[in-house]
Write a protein that holds these residues in place. Structure first.
Motif, PDB file in Angstrom:
ATOM      1  N   UNK A 118      -7.877 -18.657 -38.509  1.00  0.00           N
ATOM      2  CA  UNK A 118      -8.372 -18.486 -37.567  1.00  0.00           C
ATOM      3  C   UNK A 118      -8.779 -19.549 -36.596  1.00  0.00           C
ATOM      4  N   UNK A 119      -8.990 -21.206 -37.374  1.00  0.00           N
ATOM      5  CA  UNK A 119      -8.586 -22.280 -36.498  1.00  0.00           C
ATOM      6  C   UNK A 119      -8.109 -22.359 -35.632  1.00  0.00           C
ATOM      7  N   UNK A 120      -6.611 -22.484 -35.597  1.00  0.00           N
ATOM      8  CA  UNK A 120      -5.393 -22.339 -35.474  1.00  0.00           C
ATOM      9  C   UNK A 120      -5.494 -21.215 -34.318  1.00  0.00           C
ATOM     10  N   UNK A 121      -5.676 -20.452 -33.970  1.00  0.00           N
ATOM     11  CA  UNK A 121      -5.571 -19.543 -33.266  1.00  0.00           C
ATOM     12  C   UNK A 121      -6.854 -19.287 -32.187  1.00  0.00           C
ATOM     13  N   UNK A 122      -8.004 -20.190 -33.053  1.00  0.00           N
ATOM     14  CA  UNK A 122      -9.232 -19.987 -31.868  1.00  0.00           C
ATOM     15  C   UNK A 122      -8.746 -21.526 -30.775  1.00  0.00           C
ATOM     16  N   UNK A 123      -8.379 -22.296 -31.394  1.00  0.00           N
ATOM     17  CA  UNK A 123      -7.933 -23.087 -30.491  1.00  0.00           C
ATOM     18  C   UNK A 123      -6.674 -23.111 -29.643  1.00  0.00           C
ATOM     19  N   UNK A 124      -6.224 -22.183 -29.740  1.00  0.00           N
ATOM     20  CA  UNK A 124      -5.199 -21.524 -28.556  1.00  0.00           C
ATOM     21  C   UNK A 124      -5.625 -20.875 -27.830  1.00  0.00           C
TER      22      UNK A 124
ATOM     23  N   UNK B 244      -8.241 -22.725 -20.694  1.00  0.00           N
ATOM     24  CA  UNK B 244      -8.772 -23.846 -19.996  1.00  0.00           C
ATOM     25  C   UNK B 244      -6.976 -24.089 -18.893  1.00  0.00           C
ATOM     26  N   UNK B 245      -6.128 -23.428 -19.459  1.00  0.00           N
ATOM     27  CA  UNK B 245      -5.206 -23.926 -18.187  1.00  0.00           C
ATOM     28  C   UNK B 245      -4.673 -22.490 -17.456  1.00  0.00           C
ATOM     29  N   UNK B 246      -5.333 -21.508 -17.487  1.00  0.00           N
ATOM     30  CA  UNK B 246      -5.289 -19.893 -17.005  1.00  0.00           C
ATOM     31  C   UNK B 246      -5.304 -20.384 -15.123  1.00  0.00           C
ATOM     32  N   UNK B 247      -6.734 -20.728 -15.334  1.00  0.00           N
ATOM     33  CA  UNK B 247      -6.734 -20.737 -13.814  1.00  0.00           C
ATOM     34  C   UNK B 247      -6.241 -22.122 -13.399  1.00  0.00           C
ATOM     35  N   UNK B 248      -6.239 -23.521 -13.492  1.00  0.00           N
ATOM     36  CA  UNK B 248      -5.528 -24.392 -12.371  1.00  0.00           C
ATOM     37  C   UNK B 248      -4.009 -23.791 -12.575  1.00  0.00           C
ATOM     38  N   UNK B 249      -3.561 -23.484 -13.904  1.00  0.00           N
ATOM     39  CA  UNK B 249      -1.974 -23.736 -13.896  1.00  0.00           C
ATOM     40  C   UNK B 249      -1.502 -22.696 -12.347  1.00  0.00           C
ATOM     41  N   UNK B 250      -2.496 -21.686 -13.051  1.00  0.00           N
ATOM     42  CA  UNK B 250      -1.871 -20.397 -12.364  1.00  0.00           C
ATOM     43  C   UNK B 250      -2.458 -20.444 -10.565  1.00  0.00           C
ATOM     44  N   UNK B 251      -3.920 -20.254 -10.146  1.00  0.00           N
ATOM     45  CA  UNK B 251      -3.253 -21.693  -8.767  1.00  0.00           C
ATOM     46  C   UNK B 251      -2.692 -22.484  -8.200  1.00  0.00           C
TER      47      UNK B 251
ATOM     48  N   UNK C  91       3.550 -23.446 -29.251  1.00  0.00           N
ATOM     49  CA  UNK C  91       2.915 -22.479 -29.269  1.00  0.00           C
ATOM     50  C   UNK C  91       2.201 -22.389 -28.088  1.00  0.00           C
ATOM     51  N   UNK C  92       1.622 -22.751 -27.879  1.00  0.00           N
ATOM     52  CA  UNK C  92       0.352 -22.817 -26.661  1.00  0.00           C
ATOM     53  C   UNK C  92       1.296 -23.331 -25.893  1.00  0.00           C
ATOM     54  N   UNK C  93       2.626 -24.475 -25.465  1.00  0.00           N
ATOM     55  CA  UNK C  93       3.645 -24.372 -24.179  1.00  0.00           C
ATOM     56  C   UNK C  93       5.026 -23.061 -23.914  1.00  0.00           C
ATOM     57  N   UNK C  94       5.242 -22.219 -24.988  1.00  0.00           N
ATOM     58  CA  UNK C  94       5.754 -21.104 -24.817  1.00  0.00           C
ATOM     59  C   UNK C  94       4.996 -20.135 -24.134  1.00  0.00           C
ATOM     60  N   UNK C  95       3.808 -19.880 -24.387  1.00  0.00           N
ATOM     61  CA  UNK C  95       2.285 -19.314 -24.022  1.00  0.00           C
ATOM     62  C   UNK C  95       1.685 -19.669 -22.306  1.00  0.00           C
ATOM     63  N   UNK C  96       2.485 -20.681 -22.308  1.00  0.00           N
ATOM     64  CA  UNK C  96       0.885 -21.668 -21.021  1.00  0.00           C
ATOM     65  C   UNK C  96       1.800 -20.989 -19.587  1.00  0.00           C
ATOM     66  N   UNK C  97       2.357 -20.407 -19.093  1.00  0.00           N
ATOM     67  CA  UNK C  97       3.255 -20.067 -18.012  1.00  0.00           C
ATOM     68  C   UNK C  97       3.111 -18.862 -17.732  1.00  0.00           C
ATOM     69  N   UNK C  98       3.487 -17.896 -18.799  1.00  0.00           N
ATOM     70  CA  UNK C  98       3.268 -16.527 -18.970  1.00  0.00           C
ATOM     71  C   UNK C  98       1.976 -15.716 -18.870  1.00  0.00           C
ATOM     72  N   UNK C  99       0.900 -16.384 -19.461  1.00  0.00           N
ATOM     73  CA  UNK C  99      -0.507 -16.254 -19.548  1.00  0.00           C
ATOM     74  C   UNK C  99      -0.840 -16.421 -18.499  1.00  0.00           C
ATOM     75  N   UNK C 100      -0.666 -17.564 -17.573  1.00  0.00           N
ATOM     76  CA  UNK C 100      -1.059 -17.732 -16.334  1.00  0.00           C
ATOM     77  C   UNK C 100      -0.850 -17.503 -15.417  1.00  0.00           C
ATOM     78  N   UNK C 101       0.828 -16.642 -15.544  1.00  0.00           N
ATOM     79  CA  UNK C 101       1.442 -16.001 -14.570  1.00  0.00           C
ATOM     80  C   UNK C 101      -0.002 -14.903 -13.722  1.00  0.00           C
ATOM     81  N   UNK C 102      -0.334 -14.288 -14.528  1.00  0.00           N
ATOM     82  CA  UNK C 102      -1.263 -12.951 -14.248  1.00  0.00           C
ATOM     83  C   UNK C 102      -2.220 -13.448 -12.753  1.00  0.00           C
TER      84      UNK C 102
END
Length: 567
Positions: A8-14, A20-27, A269-280
């Protein structure tokens, strides 16, 4: 701390890090791919010449393209295909002459079939490996060949996704941008800067980064062991960030030089998901309605959460006295990471087109193995690969709007674009292409001796291993059920073809659809227009992903992992 609490802690941190990166990376990606008019000559600086950086202009000059000239969809497609073909030929040649190259570590030339398979694999963002990296590839091939293609193949995915978004955003034009500009900007403005930062973090976390061939070490028992070295961190960064997945070592991210600790594994795991989850977010910015991006993100997050919950449950509730005494199905898992992090990593790597592993999917429970396979069968759209996840989800959104239009008897529209016969034909071909490659490839492999002879298991699990291989190849994932000996002439050719068709056929349909959409005008919103930014549409789109795509594979799944789990 218990395993469940740690999970649960790992999922929460992820989730926190991704938020935190969704908005700045997406923009940032939206700004990188915005196609503003070129600056007048007097307004151009030394660094920014007409909207292009100096290093980017050097690339355009070397390639011989006009960076300010936009392309129609056939030209855009030809550019992508030509670029990929040259990349395949270059990487194939690099492997074949490896024995004469510096930093080769005494490695011989890679065998022809394996060279072909690897070249196609890395250019298509699949990164399937039928070999052990540390005993097959020298450092120069790893850096100048494999790592470079990790950047370029991810950049191609981003470029195609942006071209489709422009199809929705633009009106009455036959231009989708410039493929060479989009690919170059994806590397210089997004992937390369982020990879440098990620590599620094990985090095600080203990991931190896050197140019040495290795070290002879004396163990506690007095024996001698060879410890391989190499430029691991730099390749690991773009491997995860670009949803590539090819490991520097045969054990991939479970190797202590690639994944030295649990927090590094979670960071990967964070690196895998950062760009795909920011593309929306990028999608919402480019079409001028951020709510549309949030709706796509909602579907991705819903499917990802359900997959993670089911996979974790399947691994933690394993049947059998031995597995229950161990607390979970721990065979094939790195004990430094444990069950929850292994399930999280396995879910993330198959929901994206990464294919990196920190545990052996072949050792998962039948239900756990089925779920990792099913994640790929969905088309890897939750959130999917870099670029490919977004354009896959947008095509499925087109189908969802069409289904809704049939229900109410209204011409379907998405983002102001009418979806007629030709648009739906292209979307349907996109959805059918990958399952056809998977099912035909699996059927051929199971019907010939060359395909069956590589199976180390028979019965349902043997079928699952072959099915997983073609699912992974056609969806450009790259992970594997390890019970299949795939480094054979048959599988090198068959899986190579599956990777090539699985990558480029969908791209053809996506770019053709983008061209059709861009040529249209924009239909005004009326009281009868389906709102595509509300929870109702999120639920409809999630259902379409599960029913239209996922259930295509139900018959073959019932013969493989489902039959194994019920036996």
């Amino acid at each position: 701390m218990s395993a469940a609490a740690a999970g649960w802690l790992q999922v929460g941190l992820l989730v926190l890090a991704l938020a935190l990166v969704h908005r700045p990376l997406g923009d940032a990606m939206a700004r990188a791919f915005s196609t503003d008019p070129p600056l007048p000559p007097k307004a151009r600086s030394r660094r920014n010449s007409g909207g292009h950086w100096r290093v980017e202009r050097l690339v355009y000059r070397a390639v011989g393209v006009d960076a300010d000239a936009e392309q129609r969809w056939p030209t855009y497609l030809r550019s992508v295909l030509a670029f990929s073909l040259v990349s395949v030929l270059f990487l194939y040649l690099l492997q074949r002459v490896q024995q004469w190259l510096p930093l080769g570590n005494g490695m011989p030339a890679v065998e022809q079939g394996s060279s072909w398979n690897t070249a196609v694999s890395f250019v298509t963002n699949t990164n399937w490996q039928g070999y052990a990296g540390e005993s097959t590839m020298g450092h120069l091939v790893q850096m100048a060949g494999l790592a470079v293609q990790n950047f370029l193949s991810a950049a191609v995915g981003l470029a195609v996704a942006v071209a489709l978004v422009r199809g929705f955003a633009r009106t009455r034009t036959d231009r989708l941008g410039n493929a060479w500009v989009d690919i170059t900007r994806a590397v210089t403005r997004i992937l390369l800067p982020l990879s440098v930062l990620a590599a620094v973090v990985l090095v600080l976390g203990g991931v190896v980064q050197n140019l040495g061939s290795g070290t002879e070490a004396t163990t506690l028992s007095g024996a001698t062991q060879f410890l391989p070295g190499g430029p691991v961190a730099s390749q690991e960064a773009i491997k995860q960030l670009g949803t590539n997945g090819g490991g520097f070592f045969n054990a991939n991210s479970a190797h202590p030089f690639e994944g030295p600790s649990a927090w590094i594994s979670l960071f990967e795991v964070f690196l895998m998901l950062a760009v795909p989850f920011s593309l929306p977010r990028t999608f919402g910015r480019l079409v001028g309605d951020r709510r549309q991006g949030y709706a796509i993100l909602g579907v991705m997050a819903t499917l990802a959460s359900a997959s993670l919950a089911l996979t974790s449950w399947a691994q933690a509730r394993a049947g059998g006295a031995a597995l229950q005494l161990a607390g979970a199905a721990t065979e094939g898992q790195e004990v430094r990471f444990g069950g929850p992090l292994s399930a999280l990593f396995g879910t993330a790597t198959t929901l994206t087109s990464t294919g990196a592993v920190n545990s052996l999917h072949d050792s998962y429970t039948p239900a756990g193995g089925l779920l990792t396979m099913f994640d790929m069968m969905l088309g890897e759209v939750a959130p999917g690969g870099v670029g490919s996840g977004l354009y896959g989800m947008l095509v499925l959104a087109v189908i969802a709007v069409f289904v809704a239009g049939l229900m109410v008897g209204r011409t379907p529209e998405y983002l102001g674009k009418k979806l007629g016969r030709r648009e739906m034909t292209l979307a349907s071909l996109y959805v059918l292409a990958t399952p056809a490659i998977v099912l035909v490839g699996t059927a051929v492999a199971m019907s010939v001796d060359a395909g069956r002879s590589s199976m180390l298991n028979d019965g349902p699990h043997g079928l699952s291993e072959v099915l997983y291989a073609f699912t992974s190849a056609a969806n450009n994932n790259g992970s594997a059920f390890a019970g299949l000996s795939a480094d054979t002439p048959f599988y090198n050719v068959a899986l190579g073809l599956a990777m090539a068709f699985g990558r480029f056929l969908p791209i053809v349909f996506v770019l053709a659809l983008a061209g059709r959409l861009a040529a249209q005008g924009r239909t005004p919103v009326t009281a009868g227009t389906l709102p595509t930014h509300r929870p109702l549409f999120v639920g409809l789109l999630a259902a379409v992903v599960l029913v239209v795509v996922g259930l295509t594979y139900f018959p073959v799944l019932s013969l493989g992992p489902l039959a194994e789990g019920l036996s």
